[in-house]
Motif scaffolding. Structure first.
Motif: not given
Length: 386
Positions: A96-101, A112-122, A144-149
Motif C-alpha cells: 500500500l502506497v500512501c501519505s504519512a497522514q 484489526g487489519c495488520n498493516f505491518e510491513g505492507r505500507v510504503i509512505t510517500v 479536501h482532507w489532510p492526507e491527500v496526495i
C-alpha cells in the motif's frame, strides 16, 4: 483505456440518492479507479463499498490472473478506500502506497487489519518506478482532507488528481457540460480550500500534464482540461466567474417570496444581465451555494423567526461561512410582522465573512410588500447595480 498501459477500472453508482449524505445526485456518481500495467502493476485507488463487487470484477478482468504490486491510495475517504483491507488480504505481495497522514487514518477505517510491513509512505517529490512508468508524488493536503496526495505519471503525462477536478454524475450519464456539476461539486466539497488548490495549480504548472484522471467524473484532456484548470484558478481565488445577481430567500407564508421576486423583476428592468431567484426552503441548497460563489452579488431575503431568522437562511449563511466565502457584495431584505429581527441576524453573519460589503439600504417588509417598500427595493436595486 486512458493509454495503452493505463486502464479505467472504476464503477458507476446509479442507485445513490445523496452523495456524502447531503448532495443530491440525480445523475448518479462515479467512483474512479485506474490500473497501470507495467513491469510492476499499480492500482490507483479502490471504490466505495456500495459498488465493491462490480469494482472487484473490473479489477480482476484487468489483471487477467496476474498479481498487483502496489495499491496507491491518494485519498482515504471511504468512497475511494473502502476496499484497501480486501486488497491486502487478497494479494499477499501487495504494498500500500500512501501519505504519512493516511497511515494514521488506516486504523480508523480498518480496525484489526495488520498493516505491518505492507505500507510504503510517500511525500512531496518522492517517486515510485513501475518500469517505464514513474510516479511522482505531489502533496495536496486539504483538498479536501489532510492526507491527500496526487501523483504524476511522467511517461503518459497523466495527473491522478484525487478529488481535484472531480464532478457529480455517473460516467454513463456524462454530457459535454463538465462545468455545471463540477462547479457544484467544487464549491461544496473543496470550496473552503482555495489557498491549497492554488498551491496545487502552481505545482501543475511545472509539469507537462496532458491528462487528468480524477476520482469522480470524466478523464480530462485537451481543451476540456485547459478550461477546467482555468476555472479552478478562478474558483480557488474566490473570484466571481460570471456577471449576475443571486437572490436567495427564505419565506414562511409568501410575503418574503413576493418581495424577492419583485426585486428580481426590478433588477431585470434596470438592466441586470442575469438574476437568479432561489427558494431556500425548496431549491437544492448545494446549487444555491454554487450560484453564490458564481456571481459577485447576493441578496438575502428572509422572514424573522423566534427572534432570529428563518432557519433555512441561517443554514445558507452558515454554509457560506464554513466554505470560506469572501469578496462579494450583499443586499438584505427582512420581513417581520411585529418585531423584525432577520436583518440583524443576517447582517451579523455577513459581517463575519471576509471582504464582503453590505449594500444599503436594508429593506424591511411588514408582513406584505406595500408601495413604500417597493420604493425601497428600487433604491436597493439601483445601489446593487452601481
Amino acid at each position: 483505456m486512458i493509454s495503452d498501459t493505463i486502464k479505467y477500472i472504476g464503477v458507476d453508482d446509479l442507485d445513490i440518492d445523496l452523495f456524502e449524505s447531503q448532495y443530491v445526485v440525480p445523475e448518479g456518481m462515479s467512483y474512479n479507479s485506474y490500473l497501470i500495467d507495467d513491469e510492476k502493476i499499480a492500482v490507483m485507488d479502490t471504490a466505495d463499498r456500495r459498488k465493491g463487487e462490480a469494482w472487484k470484477a473490473n479489477l480482476q478482468a484487468a489483471l487477467n490472473g496476474r498479481q498487483p504490486d502496489y495499491l496507491v491510495a491518494h485519498h482515504m475517504e471511504p468512497d475511494h478506500s473502502a476496499l484497501i483491507a480486501w486488497m491486502l488480504e487478497t494479494y499477499p505481495g501487495l504494498q500500500l502506497v500512501c501519505s504519512a497522514q493516511a497511515v494514521k487514518m488506516l486504523s480508523n477505517f480498518f480496525e484489526g487489519c495488520n498493516f505491518e510491513g505492507r505500507v510504503i509512505t510517500v511525500k512531496e517529490g518522492d517517486t515510485l518506478s513501475l518500469g517505464r512508468h514513474e510516479l511522482k508524488f505531489i502533496g495536496a493536503a486539504m483538498i479536501h482532507w489532510p492526507e491527500v496526495i496526487m501523483s504524476y505519471d511522467s511517461l503518459d503525462k497523466v495527473l491522478f488528481s484525487a478529488d481535484g477536478f472531480g464532478k457529480f454524475g455517473a460516467l454513463v450519464n456524462e454530457t459535454d457540460d463538465w462545468a455545471c456539476e463540477a462547479r457544484r461539486y467544487y464549491f461544496n466539497i473543496c470550496g473552503k480550500y482555495g489557498t491549497q488548490v492554488q498551491s496545487v495549480i502552481k505545482k501543475m504548472a511545472g509539469l507537462d500534464v496532458q491528462t487528468i484522471c480524477p476520482l469522480h467524473g470524466p478523464v480530462l484532456k485537451g481543451e476540456q482540461l485547459a478550461a477546467a484548470v482555468k476555472l479552478y484558478d478562478t474558483w480557488s481565488k474566490y473570484e466571481p466567474e460570471s456577471e449576475g445577481i443571486l437572490i436567495a430567500y427564505a419565506s414562511i407564508h409568501g410575503g418574503t417570496a413576493a418581495a424577492a421576486e419583485r426585486l428580481g423583476e426590478i433588477l431585470r428592468e434596470k438592466g441586470a444581465k442575469k438574476v437568479v431567484v432561489s427558494d431556500l426552503s425548496r431549491d437544492d441548497m448545494a446549487e444555491v451555494i454554487e450560484d453564490a460563489f458564481r456571481y459577485p452579488t447576493v441578496v438575502v431575503a428572509a422572514s424573522s423567526y423566534d427572534a432570529g431568522v428563518f432557519p433555512v437562511m441561517h443554514d445558507f449563511l452558515y454554509h457560506l461561512q464554513i466554505k470560506n466565502y469572501q469578496k462579494r457584495r450583499f443586499g438584505i431584505v427582512e420581513n417581520g410582522s411585529w418585531a423584525p429581527t432577520a436583518g440583524r441576524v443576517m447582517r451579523g453573519m455577513i459581517e463575519a465573512l471576509k471582504d464582503c460589503e453590505i449594500v444599503e439600504p436594508m429593506v424591511t417588509i411588514r408582513s406584505r410588500m406595500k408601495a413604500a417598500d417597493e420604493a425601497q427595493l428600487e433604491q436597493l436595486a439601483d445601489n446593487l447595480l452601481k
